[in-house]
Design a protein around this motif. Sequence first.
Motif, PDB file in Angstrom:
ATOM      1  N   LEU A 297     -34.594 -37.582 -22.321  1.00  0.00           N
ATOM      2  CA  LEU A 297     -34.418 -38.759 -22.079  1.00  0.00           C
ATOM      3  C   LEU A 297     -34.384 -39.926 -21.148  1.00  0.00           C
ATOM      4  O   LEU A 297     -34.817 -41.207 -21.043  1.00  0.00           O
ATOM      5  CB  LEU A 297     -32.401 -39.070 -22.402  1.00  0.00           C
TER       6      LEU A 297
ATOM      7  N   VAL B  51     -36.715 -43.476 -21.852  1.00  0.00           N
ATOM      8  CA  VAL B  51     -35.803 -45.016 -21.352  1.00  0.00           C
ATOM      9  C   VAL B  51     -37.202 -45.821 -20.636  1.00  0.00           C
ATOM     10  O   VAL B  51     -37.196 -47.016 -20.015  1.00  0.00           O
ATOM     11  CB  VAL B  51     -35.162 -44.782 -20.551  1.00  0.00           C
TER      12      VAL B  51
ATOM     13  N   CYS C 186     -28.017 -42.881 -21.926  1.00  0.00           N
ATOM     14  CA  CYS C 186     -29.740 -43.666 -21.794  1.00  0.00           C
ATOM     15  C   CYS C 186     -29.229 -45.371 -20.482  1.00  0.00           C
ATOM     16  O   CYS C 186     -30.574 -46.073 -19.844  1.00  0.00           O
ATOM     17  CB  CYS C 186     -29.803 -44.209 -23.191  1.00  0.00           C
TER      18      CYS C 186
END
Length: 220
Positions: free
Chosen positions: A11, A15, A41
């Motif tokens: 993640l 991002v 996120c």
Amino acid sequence: MINFHPNMQQLDLFVAGNVEPSVALIFSAHIDMCHKCRQKCQKLQQIQSIEALSENIRVATDLSSMLHGITALPQSQDVVVKPSQYKPLELDGKKFELPRTLKRYVQHTGNWSRLVGKLWQAPVDLGYMGKANFIYMENGGKVPEHTHKGTELTLVIDGQYSDGLADYDCGDFTLLDGQHKHQPHSDVDGGCLVFTIVDKPLHFTAGIARLLNPFSHLFF
């Protein structure tokens, strides 16, 4: 309940914009469906924004000049975007509601074709990102046992399935590679729809399906 998610490292890379576009697509679709990953996120975005701002301040030789340049930029015009009307994905009268990220790809999805038994496939043209597939397993449908020459990313869109490794529900995400051998199958009344991306052909490991290995790139 969603039990399988991208990990925090994945993640964080997502991002930051440091994953392949096809991977970003399936992560985005999972995040559309998963409140927990959406919150993660958002926190990662805040952390990365603070870090980026700190770095910019550290290297800036004249902060006041930098701020003046920002405020001097012309104001952007508001853009009115008309809501698009996306059609649901359909198979023999059964309609599937897709996560927001995947709705735009219904128009780039080919016709459904029956593979083996109660297994259906519809190819998805992702443009420069390559190709993906919607796979639908009817109740009793299964993908022959296989392992992977590359990686297989799968998102459950509707229903449930099992593969000998775990049981998966709507919204679950998995990333498998050559270390994994499994046989996805669905035994629920409504069957199971998944969205899957593979970067190399599957390698079937049992039964008559092994005869398909020279042609597996044509189907999966």
